[in-house]
Design an enzyme around this catalytic site. Sequence first.
Site: not given
Length: 296
Positions: A60, A161
């Site tokens: 990721d 975020r």
Amino acid sequence: MTIVSQKEKLRKAREFLTRPGVALGVGAGDALCAKLIEKAGFDFIWSSSLCVSACYAVPDANLISMSQYCEAARSMNEVVSIPVVADCDTGYGNANNLMYAVKKFEEAGIVGISIEDKKFPKDNSLLEGGRQELAPIDEFVGKIKAAKDHQQSEEFIVIARVEALIAGWGQEEAMKRSRCYAEAGADCILMHSKAKQPDEILEFIRNWDHPAPIALVPTNYPSLTRKEVEKLKKVKLFIYANQPMRASVKAQEALLEEIKREGGIHTIDPMMVPVSHIFDLQGIPKMKEDEKKYLV
Ligand code: SPV
Ligand code: MG
């Protein structure tokens, strides 16, 4: 499946941010998982960068492209009637990359994106020893403005975020960044934490005095339950980001081991759903109904 328009999905998602209570999202890496999440009665799908990249069995770390992430989210959205929120990492580059991503994800029917204030390419936030390099605040504020200025639908949601706690920069930095991002127009602040207890998250929530709602991902602090989060009032999105994927890996590994050990597939029926269950999830009953009407 009842067909729900993108407009209706956007309306629902907006409501999550304003209504009393907490909306529960679950992370998916593919459409089948998204379908299971909807069937289980959750409020929205989190198209997780961890889960999508894991479906390709690659890190990721922005190795697969924006288009691949977008196609994964699109495939989820096509089979569910609840909203899909896409985890768009850092926006796949600078503000130019993000503006293009907003266009593509919005066209794919996604109701909102989450972007994080790290440098591209990012590492997963929970990775032990991962590169957790924060982007300068001004640069990220520019990205939020670029996303908000370029969304087509007014209801489209941009979640900012904040990775300050993940990077170990502390509460003050987390608060400063959150305020700047909310002032820049972010619809929601996702405060991420990899602490094993929810203390630092609870401290942030106590001190948060801006009207922008908060989103949480409790992977590392599972003791924080929905019931407790509801009491906090300021949290509107609560995201179980990767549990179905982790459970299915465990189940598949156990099954493969059993086949190997027993020298055949004669003992594994109790470990699987019947093929008919897969047919149902694929929408075969509807296809057969359609056939009666349209095939001669
Ligand atoms: C994801 O689900 O991809 C997330 C959450 O971004 S985390 O894996 O905790 O970074
Ligand atoms: Mg992610």
